[in-house]
Each structure stands twice: as structure tokens, then as C-alpha cells.
Design a protein around this motif. Sequence first.
Motif, mmCIF file in Angstrom:
data_model
loop_
_atom_site.group_PDB
_atom_site.id
_atom_site.type_symbol
_atom_site.label_atom_id
_atom_site.label_comp_id
_atom_site.label_asym_id
_atom_site.label_seq_id
_atom_site.Cartn_x
_atom_site.Cartn_y
_atom_site.Cartn_z
ATOM 1 N N PHE A 11 0.823 -1.203 0.000
ATOM 2 C CA PHE A 11 0.000 0.000 0.000
ATOM 3 C C PHE A 11 0.858 1.254 0.000
ATOM 4 C CE2 PHE A 11 -3.441 -2.845 1.340
ATOM 5 C CZ PHE A 11 -4.433 -2.380 0.492
ATOM 6 N N PRO A 13 3.014 3.996 -1.454
ATOM 7 C CA PRO A 13 3.185 4.550 -2.800
ATOM 8 C C PRO A 13 4.639 4.571 -3.265
ATOM 9 C CG PRO A 13 2.601 6.275 -1.223
ATOM 10 C CD PRO A 13 2.439 4.975 -0.522
ATOM 11 N N ARG A 16 5.335 1.095 -4.507
ATOM 12 C CA ARG A 16 4.766 0.842 -5.834
ATOM 13 C C ARG A 16 5.597 1.465 -6.954
ATOM 14 N NH1 ARG A 16 -1.563 -0.409 -6.002
ATOM 15 N NH2 ARG A 16 -1.622 -1.445 -3.989
ATOM 16 N N GLU B 102 0.441 7.779 -6.318
ATOM 17 C CA GLU B 102 -0.902 8.127 -5.841
ATOM 18 C C GLU B 102 -1.819 8.429 -7.028
ATOM 19 O OE1 GLU B 102 -1.999 7.907 -2.837
ATOM 20 O OE2 GLU B 102 -0.439 8.384 -1.378
ATOM 21 N N TYR B 106 -2.810 3.022 -8.266
ATOM 22 C CA TYR B 106 -3.812 2.309 -7.481
ATOM 23 C C TYR B 106 -5.075 2.081 -8.299
ATOM 24 C CZ TYR B 106 -0.815 3.273 -3.518
ATOM 25 O OH TYR B 106 0.258 3.330 -2.672
ATOM 26 N N GLU B 110 -9.126 1.358 -4.191
ATOM 27 C CA GLU B 110 -8.229 0.461 -3.465
ATOM 28 C C GLU B 110 -7.793 1.011 -2.111
ATOM 29 O OE1 GLU B 110 -4.829 -0.498 -5.792
ATOM 30 O OE2 GLU B 110 -4.127 -2.055 -4.419
ATOM 31 N N THR B 111 -7.680 2.315 -2.040
ATOM 32 C CA THR B 111 -7.207 2.923 -0.790
ATOM 33 C C THR B 111 -8.369 3.429 0.068
ATOM 34 O OG1 THR B 111 -6.971 5.041 -1.924
ATOM 35 C CG2 THR B 111 -5.030 3.654 -1.809
ATOM 36 N N ALA B 116 -3.056 6.860 -0.339
ATOM 37 C CA ALA B 116 -2.461 5.812 0.492
ATOM 38 C C ALA B 116 -1.685 6.454 1.638
ATOM 39 C CB ALA B 116 -1.544 4.947 -0.353
#
Lengths: 164, 164
Positions: A11, A13, A16, B102, B106, B110-111, B116
Motif C-alpha cells: 500500500f 506509494p 509501488r 498516488e 492504485y 483500493e485505498t 495511500a
Amino acid sequence: MPKRADLSDTFCPVGRSAELLGDRAVLLILRDLFFGRRRFEAIAANTGLGPQLVSARLKLLEGEGVVERHAYQERPLRHEYRLTDKGKDLFGVLYAMRGWAERWAYREGETGGGPAMRYVHRACGADVGTATVCPGCGDLLGYGDLKGEPSPALRAEQARRAAS
Amino acid sequence: MPKRADLSDTFCPVGRSAELLGDRAVLLILRDLFFGRRRFEAIAANTGLGPQLVSARLKLLEGEGVVERHAYQERPLRHEYRLTDKGKDLFGVLYAMRGWAERWAYREGETGGGPAMRYVHRACGADVGTATVCPGCGDLLGYGDLKGEPSPALRAEQARRAAS
DNA sequence: CACAGTAACTATGATAATCATAGTGACAAG
DNA sequence: CTTGTCACTATGATTATCATAGTTACTGTG
């Protein structure tokens, strides 16, 4: 290596982004794409990466929706690679990396006084230094607002790479 | 792999940064350091990286002058790792990565609606979203000006990692 | 004092990513 | 019909990475 850790479901960022950007080859290819180098051979030559790596990373970037493969001619069929909007939005990351390097990664006088890469705000003509907001007019800076000018040393290096 | 290509002598500033930042483990460790995790075990647990990799990367970061090893107690001698000024200046890069993720990384919902990771400008209290300039007061944002608040999902993930 | 516990690592071996080099397919130009 | 260009794919040696286990140096508990 064993399979590298998968970060695409975290989760966080930064995690990711790191999944995609935590890779030398990806970063170098993106840099070249932002620079206007769209063709496979040009990217391979300038980055110094082998064709296999370039091929694998371009496929990855295409799968992530960061890059689009586009035929620029039929007969012989030839493709070039272009940044999508999602890809262009990575400019902020590369620009931040460039700013940090300009401030910290060069030895005194190595670039001959100025920055290794100079950026000028198209709208007002001001040299923006490493700022994210134009010091001349106060506008927010993004991809397309800036004109990059490589220093002579950088230009020479690129010419050398393109030749071999 | 064969020895990875050395980019430390290129004149391209993105190349120079990529030498350090084009590495998943480095990025994850820096993220944790910015988050206030200074101890070896905490970093290893939260990143999910093996101790060998964490050790190797912290040595690399120390050698680059991005991180400092600091004894926080004698008897038993224990060390923690802190960002130097050069390291803290990397905040812009990580913040840009977070902003991009961000916006793009996602799936819908999802957040749970929000980002997030939420960032608030300490000076004026405004939620800054993914901006580099505070939308509330117009100030430039840097490390120290922002207070990060992980979303419940991210908080839960971190708790899970710390436990194992 | 013996023993479990904690922090910060180092050692080992299997696996897979990377590099260098060479080769392929489709076509155009001379 | 040979040479050249572009965009790749194939091969093999090398080495970084992961998972797991082990080490060192102490502290705190019974």
C-alpha cells in the motif's frame, strides 16, 4: 538472483513506484524518451544497454502503460516508443533526480561552472536552476514547460555514444 | 549478472542519480529512513529485505555520504542510521515517486477513497495532495515541512510487517 | 551463574537477472 | 545480389539476490 521481491501489492506509494523505477535500465530508458529519443537503436546506443535489456524493459514499460509502441512506417515495418500521459507524468521524478545530482553528485568544477544540464522556462526565458517553481515568474514547472540544454561536456558524451 | 554498468562518470545528472537510486533496495531503505526508522532490524523487517542486502546497501549509502552511522548506545554497542543533508535532499525524489504512484498506481477505490499516504503542511494545516507547492498557502514544500499520515490500510500493513 | 533474548550483522548455497557477443528477418539502396 | 539498416532474439558466462542459518556481544531473568 531468486525472483525479486514483488512490491506491486504494497500500500506504500513509494514501494509501488520502486517496483518500476528501482531499476537502472528503466530510469535510463525513461530519460532518453523524455529527451526525444524514440527509436530502439538510439536508446540502446545512448544508454549503453544491450538490446536484450532494452527490449525487455520497453515491454515492461508498455505493459505498465507508461510507453506506447507506435509504427512510424510500414514496409519495412518499424516501431518507435512514446511516453503516454502516465509516462509523461514521471517527469517530476526524473527532474527531481536531476536536481539532486546537480546539487550533490559533481566534483567542484567538473561541469565547467554551470549545471550539467541547463533548464530554461519556455514561457519567460528564465534559467530555472533546480527549482520546481520558476524563479522568474513563479509558475509551476512541468514537462513541456522546460527546454533542456546539455552542457558541452554532456553533449560531447552523447555524440560519442551515438557514434559507437 | 555480470558487473553492472557504472554510471558514476557520466555527465548526465539523471544517470548519476540512477547509479544510486536505480535500485529497489536503496529506495525502500531511504523511504524507511525518511519515515523515522533508523535501526537495522526495523528497516530489514519493514522492507522485507534480507539482512545481507540491508547491510550492503547501508554501507553503500554511507560511502556515498547519504547516510551516517551513529552509535546510540555503548555497552552493548548499537548503531543507528541517519540521513545526512545530502540524504535529506533526496526527499524531493521520493516525494515525486509517491505523487506519481498516488495518481497512477492504485486501482479505483483500493485505498478507500483518500490517498495511500496523506501529507499535511505543518505550517498551515492544509492537505497538500501530491503538490510540490502548498495549495493552502503557496509555500514551497520540503522535508520537515510535511507531516505524513498513512492510511489505515498502509498502517495495518506496516504493523503486520513489524510483527513478523 | 546458566539460559533465553535482542540487535546487528556475516556465511552459505540455489536461483535468476545481466552483460557481451553473435545471429535473424524484413526490407531498401546501390 | 551484395551491403546496409533497424529492431530485435539467442546463447553462455558471470554475479547479484533471496532464504535460511549462524555469529558476536552483550543484558535481563530466575
